[in-house]
Design an enzyme around this catalytic site. Structure first.
Site, PDB file in Angstrom:
ATOM      1  N   SER A  40       0.800  -1.227   0.000  1.00 37.18           N
ATOM      2  CA  SER A  40       0.000   0.000   0.000  1.00 37.18           C
ATOM      3  C   SER A  40       0.830   1.272   0.000  1.00 37.18           C
ATOM      4  CB  SER A  40      -0.943   0.010   1.209  1.00 37.18           C
ATOM      5  OG  SER A  40      -0.225   0.162   2.415  1.00 37.18           O
ATOM      6  N   LYS A 101       0.862   4.579   6.922  1.00 34.40           N
ATOM      7  CA  LYS A 101       0.366   5.392   5.809  1.00 34.40           C
ATOM      8  C   LYS A 101       1.004   6.775   5.896  1.00 34.40           C
ATOM      9  CE  LYS A 101      -2.730   2.148   4.813  1.00 34.40           C
ATOM     10  NZ  LYS A 101      -2.658   1.297   3.604  1.00 34.40           N
TER      11      LYS A 101
END
Length: 250
Positions: A40, A101
């Protein structure tokens, strides 16, 4: 001739306990290692990267300690991340799963995706096409577009330029509602924009309480591409991504 002192085994146990306490202390207040299991955050972080996260960057919460004991709420010596930081946090829905993230939105920010473009507080975030990028090590080998994106600065910090990937500008998360980040929360997204479960998925991740922040990713200390199994000793040197060792996370 050396004689073994009585109680030598007790001294050995004490030494092991002291070493364990020191290790836990370092892990709690200074740095903690993490590894990257998914794609990701490609191209910034690759599957098989091992990195250190600074625990002091945003202050300390119960999530700074092993197993997140419910000893207190809020943060001690707390500070907000800068927009653009790559941060580890505990998934809000369970408080135990580690996610990593990039911080895109801070309290009060308005975040929206329109046609694959990121908007912050109504302003389109600049991005520049770099060229094609081949994704490997996270499912089938595919070629996508690599962009250089520049996030606006925050709290006196400079603007942050980083790379992102886009396979399409019309994916499930490329057109969203406008999200208004609540007080004491942040909004995070993966750099692999079309292959990231992040704050855009309100039912899965959503807004991240500042209390759930674990720390800021600092540098990669080891990286392997998965081409050699643990028992294939002869392949280890070729599986290590030598160029990524001790590189800063930006």
């Amino acid at each position: 001739m050396l004689k073994k002192k009585p109680g030598g085994w007790l001294e050995s146990v004490k030494t092991i306990l002291y070493a364990a306490l020191i290790a836990i202390g370092i892990r709690t207040i200074a740095f903690e290692p993490f590894n990257i299991p998914s794609g990701s955050m490609i191209p910034t972080l690759l599957v098989g990267d091992y990195l250190f996260v600074s625990k002091f960057s945003y202050g300390y919460s119960r999530h700074s300690m092993p197993f997140s004991p419910d000893l207190f709420s809020g943060r001690i010596f707390g500070s907000l991340p800068h927009r653009g930081d790559v941060a580890v946090f505990k998934l809000p829905r369970d408080g135990t799963t580690d996610y990593i993230k990039r911080i895109i939105g801070l309290p009060g920010d308005r975040i929206q995706m329109r046609g694959g473009r990121l908007y912050i507080n109504g302003e389109q975030v600049p991005r520049e096409l770099v060229g094609p990028y081949t994704v490997e090590g996270d499912g089938p080998r595919i070629t996508v577009r690599l962009y250089r994106e520049t996030l606006p600065g925050s709290a006196g910090a400079a603007a942050v330029t980083h790379n992102i990937l886009e396979s399409t500008d019309d994916g499930p998360f490329d057109n969203t509602q406008e999200f208004v980040v609540p007080a004491d929360h942040v909004f995070a997204m993966g750099d692999n924009r079309d292959n990231s479960l992040d704050s855009r998925a309100m039912n899965a991740v959503g807004f991240i309480p500042v209390e759930n922040l674990v720390g800021r990713a600092e540098f990669i200390f080891f990286s392997v591409d998965g081409s050699a199994a643990w028992w294939e000793v002869w392949g280890w040197p070729f599986a290590i991504r030598w160029s990524r060792l001790f590189s800063a996370v930006r």
